[in-house]
Design a protein around this motif. Structure first.
Motif: not given
Lengths: 340, 969
Positions: A205-207, A240-243, B618, B622, B625, B627-629, B631-633
């Motif tokens: 899940v990416d938020f 990884t979900g990184e942007m 999160k 966000v 910015k 993103f990555g660890k 914001t991720r589950d």
């Protein structure tokens, strides 16, 4: 350079392999024959567009409760599929072009037979509008995401009318859905992009913190593209979900508009509410092209799976955009080849 | 073929004779074989035999086809014309020949098997004949015999095949004696009369004399029962005027003997003719004269003698005309039967015998006596929502409902009841003596037991358990003192009612007896809803609290319970009372609306086991910015087996029983969700239970406040420091608050510090480092945390101010983490075994890969574990674009490497690097490896430190910065 509209719009796409070349092409995008696409969707605008798997056909669905199949090259309407009770929100074609699936506000998902236009199966079960629908690779499963927050996996093989599985992890409506070989990417209004990895048995899940309007896989399958209502398109690393990139400039505040990647993952394209299609360089993140489509909201867009062609939908009109050839001679040559 | 014409009469001719041979005719050519055909009378080719009689000379040249080929006559294309199914009869396949006189199915009237004359069923005839004696018209059955055909049944046929002969009995051949017995039993069974004078017996005996020993006989035939229905309307056994007697005359006299039985006749039927019996033909009797043909000159003018009549009433033998001639015969002549029949005073009808066994009388039990006040009408007791009525009423209702109320909620069956409840149900008296096993134990044993139980016990023992919430609260409030307090509390474990418990009680009392509590009439929250008794007791307790009763607790508890149970309940009540005190908004903000409304009855909710991390984090991430660890589950997710099959993917969890996210059943309103409050005096905030998500708006405000305040600075600061500072502010914010309120008076509504909670939880969820080291020892340690260390030094100065403000917060929290993690749950713990662990830690079962979010958290805050999935995938991953963009990609990578070097050496440039793209797939591997080694070694260090007593803030900072560095790349 003013050009006359031609029906033979074949272009040498193979020279698009390098980035600069494609750039030029894209800046010279033009509407080559939008007139004959003035569809019979007339007043109700087409809500969604998609190319068939091979790119020869396009599928438009609209609020006239029907689904229309067009030939991309000739621009002719091939078939109309009617059977939905409300506006059709999304449609997808199977890999072999033998089946279509569509979803509608009438809470149903319909599996169509392409040739006969008959309803093969009408799948009921969603509690609300069904926003998005997608076949899996082998068209054995239809996945549909609905405003009721669930994604349902329907089996096209068996005669069961119950979904195989219901993915109810989303806390709000599911707005977009994409399927890859063994992954399922869903974007939800709760601001999260969920990736179900069937092989690993994991859910990532990416938020994003803003309602998701559209999600895409990149062609190489390493990245995901998400557009959200904060007028931003983000390129996220899948694992990884990184942007990896962020693309802004367009306007996406209220409508569920599409975004997509070009066929070679070189550009990011997105609809905008100001009547343009925005095109960014994927790596640089710079705006490469602002393609004026019309005055209204560009509802949907779709990129040709292999060639440099773009579909846009606006106000009952579907337009196919192609890259303009650099040289006139080339075009002539191509035309001759076609005639020969 | 050739036959002599002379002796025609003697021979049968068949076929056509050859033409007479004539002399002058030239010799004909012999007709070839294939031309020798036989034609029938119509000129058609005659077949020698039909297809059904063994030949195949049918159809077209001995085939079944025709000239055109073979087509079934009845073929109908089922495509155009769905012909109804036609049932083919055998006749369809026959031709005239078959149907002819000599065919297999001749078409003429013949007697079928049903009517074919065969052997008559002698047995049945016999049976009929026996009954026909009693029939009004004697020759009745004879007529029937003439008309009705007899056909022996299959059974008879089979018997005959096996050698049975008519008139014999069925069974193995027997010796004489047995045979006789058989006969006896047979007669008895069917009630047929045995010969009155024993003539046959004497005969038998006579026979037995000359029969040799080794000769066996067939068993005697049994007389079948006649099943001809009774068609007249006479009573049973009534026969009317005996026609036989009337026609034949009596045996002795001319008088119509009403009393003579026709047993003689019966005997004749059984093949035992009475010898010397004189029979007369013709009609004789009183009413008829003597014909000319009569031989005898009897006294035709019969004089009735008076001796034929009874002159005396009674005095006669029974059976002598008491019942008229219809009286059944007497069987008591036989001695065997005598005893039996003697018991029966009446006459036995013909065809009936006395039963050998007495009929068993059915015992009929009388219906139970109804209680006096029993009312046969059932009415339903009204279901009263306990929440809507006052506790007193609720209590009254509970007691009035009695057992019914108890049966109703026992969804879990009897296992849900505790011993006291069971005892109550069974109506048993309380046991004397020690009420608990614990009472029998020594004090130190008890202590040891409870300490053993602690790590794995359910939350019911929450109070005695140093939970993270407690620990944190202690930190925030009283620092090191709290640890001492807890230690002392542990020592005082055997006496469960430590002073602080008293304090809590006092506190509860003060809270509930307050004006707000009085104002609040309806109690909305029922923590023990599942067990109504308990809830009732709790209600009583609350009620008494409201009234300001000091002994509320003791009064409300069930005196019949064991000491241990009472102690447990006491703790729960006090804690529940503290938590659910009136007008506290602390609870309401911890709940989000349920996705779907279950019925009121459902007291457990299915909650996904793995819960998302804090949304606030999160959102902050966000915003930055990052993103990555952050914001991720990553959750464990079980796809349906069929879905896997359709996607051509092996099932990742073969044999897993469920689909979707792993779910955990949890009480909807269980007090255990909140009972993590410490036993230490600093009962501040309990961590929000995993099952409920903290409501966003409530917490947002904190973020917003701090965000607005430090908005400008934040923009200049780099994200991580900002992140940290926020955390610090948070910590410091809650710290002083807690410390000021100090001790029992601490407001439980204090917002739990989200950051720390995060830390706590993930710290706890992680198994001990030794375990990981044992597993991943080889891959660890080469450690070059140069860059992050460098950063940390730099950052420290920046953070100095904040930290001083925050006090010793993080440090102690870390220290406490050490304490809380001490009994590291073994990796193999399954959810079912340790529900408690599940409650707090989202750690999956051992088989499943550790959830990714945990992993990430560990990377940030603790020693990094070698990530099994992420690194692997990273290594395996091909470059995003294949051939065309390869060189380009390389270039990019190079750039990034450069950028990284910059990051390492020129630290002052750090801030700007935020804007760089972070597409760094190639590099990522390396950094990850570094970090992992780095952090794992750190972990070992940290472990040592932890044992020593705490982790320094520098350590923490360094870790945080390592993330930041990662994110900046």
């Amino acid at each position: 350079m003013v050009r006359t509209q031609t029906n033979t719009h074949t272009v040498r796409y193979d020279c698009c392999s390098t980035w600069s070349c494609l750039c030029i092409y894209i800046t010279r995008f033009r509407c080559f024959s939008s007139s004959h696409f003035l569809s019979t969707h007339l007043s109700p605008p087409p809500l969604s567009l998609s190319f068939s798997a091979d790119g020869n056909y396009l599928l438009s669905c609209g609020s006239d409760k029907s689904l229309k199949l067009w030939s991309v090259s000739r621009g002719t309407l091939l078939k109309t599929y009617s059977g939905h009770g409300y506006e059709v929100l999304d449609a997808d074609g199977s890999y072999d072009n033998s089946q279509l699936c569509s979803c509608s506000s009438d809470k149903t998902v319909i599996l169509w037979d392409v040739a006969t236009g008959q309803v093969t199966r009408k799948l009921r079960g969603h509690a609300g509008k069904v926003n998005c629908v997608q076949f899996n690779e082998e068209a054995t499963v239809i996945l549909s995401g609905s405003i009721d927050g669930t994604v349902r996996c329907w089996d096209t093989r068996s005669r069961k009318f119950d979904p195989i599985q219901i993915l109810d992890e989303a806390q709000d409506g599911v707005s977009s859905l994409k399927v890859s070989e063994h992954e399922l990417l869903t974007g939800s209004v709760d601001g999260r992009v969920r990736r179900y990895d069937l092989r690993m048995g994991q859910l990532h899940v990416d938020f994003i913190n803003s309602p998701i309007t559209c999600v895409c896989f990149s062609a190489d399958g390493q990245c995901t593209l998400t557009s959200s209502l904060d007028s931003t398109v983000r390129l996220l690393d899948k694992s990884t979900g990184e942007m990896l990139g962020e693309y802004t400039g367009h306007k996406m505040k209220g409508y569920k508009l599409d975004c997509c990647l070009s066929s070679k993952d070189t550009h990011v394209l997105s609809c905008s509410e100001d009547g343009h299609v925005y095109c960014w360089d994927l790596v640089e993140g710079s705006l490469m092209l602002k393609l004026p489509v019309g005055k209204a909201v560009v509802q949907s867009l779709s990129f040709h799976p292999s060639e440099t062609r773009l579909l846009t939908a606006m106000e009952g009109r579907v337009q196919v955009w192609g890259a303009e050839p650099e040289e006139t001679e080339e075009e002539v040559v191509v035309v001759q080849q076609e005639k020969a | 073929m050739a036959s002599d014409s002379d002796s025609d009469g003697d021979f049968v001719t068949f076929g056509t004779p050859l033409e007479p041979l004539e002399e002058d005719e030239p010799l004909r050519k012999p007709v070839p074989l294939y031309e020798q055909t036989v034609k029938d009378e119509k000129g058609r080719y005659q077949r020698f035999h039909g297809a059904f009689t063994g030949g195949f000379s049918a159809g077209y040249f001995n085939t079944v086809g025709t000239k055109e080929g073979w087509t079934p006559a009845t073929f109908v294309s089922s495509r155009q014309q769905k012909a109804g199914r036609q049932n083919a009869r055998p006749e369809d396949f026959m031709d005239e020949e078959d149907l002819g006189d000599h065919g297999i199915a001749p078409r003429q009237i013949t007697t079928t098997a049903d009517f074919a004359s065969g052997r008559k069923d002698v047995i049945r005839d016999k049976a009929r004949a026996i009954t026909s004696l009693s029939a009004p018209i004697p020759g009745d059955t004879v007529l029937e015999d003439l008309v009705a055909p007899a056909r022996s049944s299959m059974g008879v046929e089979l018997l005959r095949k096996m050698g049975w002969k008519d008139g014999q009995g069925v069974g193995p051949r027997v010796k004489r004696r047995l045979c006789k017995q058989r006969a006896d039993s047979a007669t008895r069974a069917f009630g047929s009369a045995s010969p009155p004078n024993g003539s046959s017996e004497s005969q038998d005996e006579e026979d037995g004399e000359f029969v040799p020993e080794n000769v066996t006989f067939a068993p005697k035939d049994v007389t079948p029962i006649d099943f001809t229905p009774k068609v007249d309307l006479h009573g049973l056994g009534y026969r009317g005027l005996n026609p036989l007697a009337a026609l034949r005359g009596g045996p002795g006299t001319g008088h119509i003997n009403l009393f003579t039985m026709d047993s003689d006749r019966t005997n004749s039927l059984f093949g035992e003719d009475r010898k010397g019996q004189r029979r007369r033909g013709g009609v004789a009797g009183q009413g008829f004269g003597v014909g000319a043909m009569e031989d005898d000159d009897e006294d035709i003018y019969h004089r009735d003698i008076m001796s034929n009549y009874d002159t005396v009433l009674g005095g006669e033998e029974p059976g002598n005309g008491l019942y008229g001639w219809t009286a059944p015969q007497q069987y008591n002549r036989k001695k065997k039967d005598h005893s039996k029949d003697a018991a029966y005073l009446g006459k036995i009808l013909e065809g009936f015998t006395l039963a050998s066994d007495k009929l068993e009388t059915k015992t009929i039990f009388p219906p139970p006596n109804l209680p006096r006040d029993f009312r046969p009408v059932h009415y339903f007791r009204p279901v009263v929502d306990l929440s809507s009525v006052s506790p007193m009423v609720a209590q009254a209702l509970q007691t009035s409902r009695g057992h019914m109320a108890q049966e109703e909620p026992s969804k879990g069956g009897r296992h849900q009841l505790d011993s006291a409840q069971r005892r109550e149900l069974l109506g048993e008296a309380t046991l004397q003596g020690p009420s608990s096993v614990f009472d029998l134990l020594k004090v130190e044993d008890r202590e040891r037991l409870s300490s053993l139980r602690r790590p794995s016990s359910d939350t019911s023992s929450g109070p005695r358990q140093p939970t993270p919430g407690e620990a944190r609260a202690a930190v925030v409030a009283a620092g090191v003192a709290a640890a001492a307090a807890r230690a002392s509390a542990q020592k005082a474990l055997s006496s469960r009612f430590a002073p602080h418990a008293e304090q809590q009680q006092q506190e509860a009392l003060s809270v509930w007896s307050g004006p707000t509590a009085q104002a609040q009439t309806g109690q909305t929250f029922k923590p023990f809803e599942r067990t109504p008794h308990k809830q009732a007791r709790y209600d009583l307790y609350i009620d008494q609290l409201k009234q300001g009763d000091r002994d509320a607790l003791e009064l409300s508890l069930d005196p019949t319970m064991t000491e241990w149970e009472r102690g447990r309940e006491r703790d729960e009540f006090v804690r529940a009372a503290l938590l659910y005190k009136p007008s506290s908004s602390s609870l309401s903000c911890r709940f989000t609306r349920g996705k779907q409304d279950d019925g009121v009855e459902a007291d457990t909710v299915e909650v996904t086991r793995d819960q998302e991390n804090d949304v606030d984090d999160k959102q902050a991430a966000v915003k930055m910015k990052m993103f990555g660890k952050l914001t991720r589950d990553t959750f464990e997710w079980h796809p349906d087996n069929l879905l896997c099959k359709r996607f051509n993917v092996p099932d990742p969890y073969p044999g897993s029983g469920f689909v979707g996210m792993p779910k955990v059943k949890r009480d909807k309103f269980s007090v255990f969700n909140f009972l993590t409050v410490s036993e230490s005096p600093t009962a501040s905030a309990s961590p929000a239970p995993q099952g409920v998500k903290p409501s966003e708006p409530g917490k947002r405000s904190r973020w917003d406040v701090s965000g607005q305040a430090g908005d400008k600075e934040r923009k200049e600061k780099d994200p991580v420091s900002e992140f940290l500072s926020v955390a610090r502010i948070e910590a410091s914010g809650s710290g002083p608050e807690a410390s000021t309120t100090d001790g029992p008076t601490t407001d439980p509504t204090v917002e739990p510090d989200t950051e720390q909670k995060e830390e706590e939880e993930e710290e706890e969820s992680r198994p001990s480092m030794d375990l990981f080291k044992a597993i991943f020892a080889s891959s660890s340690d080469e450690k070059s945390s140069s860059s992050s260390e460098g950063e940390s030094e730099e950052e420290e100065e920046k953070e100095e101010g904040v930290r001083s403000k925050a006090g010793t917060g993080p440090q102690i929290s870390n220290q406490l983490n050490v304490n809380t993690t001490q009994p590291a749950p073994p990796v193999s713990t399954t959810p079912s075994q340790h529900p408690d662990i599940l409650f707090k830690t989202p750690s999956g079962p051992a088989a499943a890969p550790p959830p990714r979010d945990q992993e990430m958290e560990e990377e940030e805050f603790g020693p990094r574990l070698p990530p099994p999935s992420s690194t692997l995938t990273a290594e395996r991953r091909p470059s995003p674009t294949p051939s065309a963009k390869d060189d380009k990609h390389k270039k990019k990578c190079k750039e990034k490497h450069k950028a990284k070097k910059h990051g390492k050496h020129k630290k002052d440039k750090k801030q700007k690097k935020k804007h760089k793209r972070h597409k760094h797939k190639g590099k990522q591997k390396k950094t990850k490896k570094e970090e992992s080694s780095d952090s794992s070694s750190e972990g070992s260090d940290g472990n040592g430190q932890e044992e020593g007593g705490g982790v320094s803030t520098e350590e923490l900072l360094r870790r945080l910065k390592s993330i930041r560095g990662k994110n900046l790349q």
